[in-house]
Design a protein around this motif. Structure first.
Motif, PDB file in Angstrom:
ATOM      1  N   THR A  14     105.980 -66.612 -66.141  1.00  0.00           N
ATOM      2  CA  THR A  14     105.221 -67.231 -67.070  1.00  0.00           C
ATOM      3  C   THR A  14     105.188 -68.715 -68.623  1.00  0.00           C
ATOM      4  N   ARG A  48     102.690 -73.804 -59.526  1.00  0.00           N
ATOM      5  CA  ARG A  48     102.427 -72.840 -59.802  1.00  0.00           C
ATOM      6  C   ARG A  48     102.138 -71.456 -58.862  1.00  0.00           C
ATOM      7  N   GLY A  50      99.748 -68.199 -59.310  1.00  0.00           N
ATOM      8  CA  GLY A  50      99.549 -67.366 -60.356  1.00  0.00           C
ATOM      9  C   GLY A  50      99.710 -67.373 -61.298  1.00  0.00           C
ATOM     10  N   GLU A  51      99.881 -66.854 -62.704  1.00  0.00           N
ATOM     11  CA  GLU A  51      99.835 -67.458 -64.615  1.00  0.00           C
ATOM     12  C   GLU A  51     101.335 -68.070 -64.103  1.00  0.00           C
ATOM     13  N   TRP A  53     105.108 -69.983 -63.215  1.00  0.00           N
ATOM     14  CA  TRP A  53     105.922 -71.353 -62.212  1.00  0.00           C
ATOM     15  C   TRP A  53     106.799 -70.473 -61.854  1.00  0.00           C
TER      16      TRP A  53
END
Length: 201
Positions: A14, A48, A50-51, A53
């Motif tokens: 994240t 990206r 989900g939340e 990288w």
């Protein structure tokens, strides 16, 4: 530093986690944007997930990562016997298969043969209950190098090859009414909508 964090990570990271790892005063968002721009059009890119990288293979090159292999699967004894009955007695109903084998045919046995695309549905019999029949497919013939089902080996050929055992075969005694044989080599697939109607004889 952002590049190193993403490269070494086992899972997507994240932005907050990236910022926590950078020295005080660094702008993690700007650094990430610059890094993404740098990797545009290359073999890998920063995407990206989900939340978080992470580095990923460019979509247009994903075919290079495919790994094809031949998986050898052994037919269960029940499937082998059922396939033989269908091949030699087609078109044949499930009730007729069970009468010849002396045991109830499990759903998993037929599922395995359908998954291999060696068996297909035939026409329904014009008899009470309109039972569906089973036939072997073109894939079955191709796999065994047969031009048609008429080219299947005869009784004498099977005996000569040692494929027929004159002794009683264990496990072919009738089961109590309502019971089905267990097929240990393949789990029974969940019944789908309409299965009961399809397989009902």
């Amino acid at each position: 530093m952002v590049e190193a964090i993403l490269f070494a990570a086992f899972e997507p990271v994240t932005l907050a986690e990236i910022a926590r790892r950078l020295p005080s005063g660094c702008d993690a968002g700007t650094a990430l944007d610059d890094l993404r721009a740098r990797y545009e059009g290359r073999g890998v890119e920063i995407r990206r997930i989900g939340e978080g990288w992470a580095f990923r293979t460019a979509p247009d090159l994903s075919h290079l990562m495919e790994n094809e292999r031949v998986e050898t699967r052994k037919l269960s004894r029940a499937a082998t016997e059922t396939l033989a009955i269908i091949a030699y007695h087609q078109p044949v109903t499930r009730a007729e298969i069970e009468e010849i084998r002396g045991v109830a045919v499990s759903r998993g046995t037929l599922d395995q043969l359908f998954e291999l695309e060696w068996v297909r549905f035939g026409r329904r019999r014009m008899s009470p209950g309109r039972p569906v029949t089973f036939l072997v497919t073109e894939q079955f013939l191709a796999h065994f190098g047969l031009e048609s089902s008429r080219d299947l080996p005869g009784l004498a050929e099977l005996r000569a090859a040692g494929l027929l055992d004159p002794r009683p075969v264990p496990g072919l005694t009738p089961l109590p009414e309502g019971e089905e044989e267990e097929d240990d080599d393949l789990p029974v697939s969940p019944a789908g909508e309409g299965d009961d109607e399809i397989f009902e004889d």
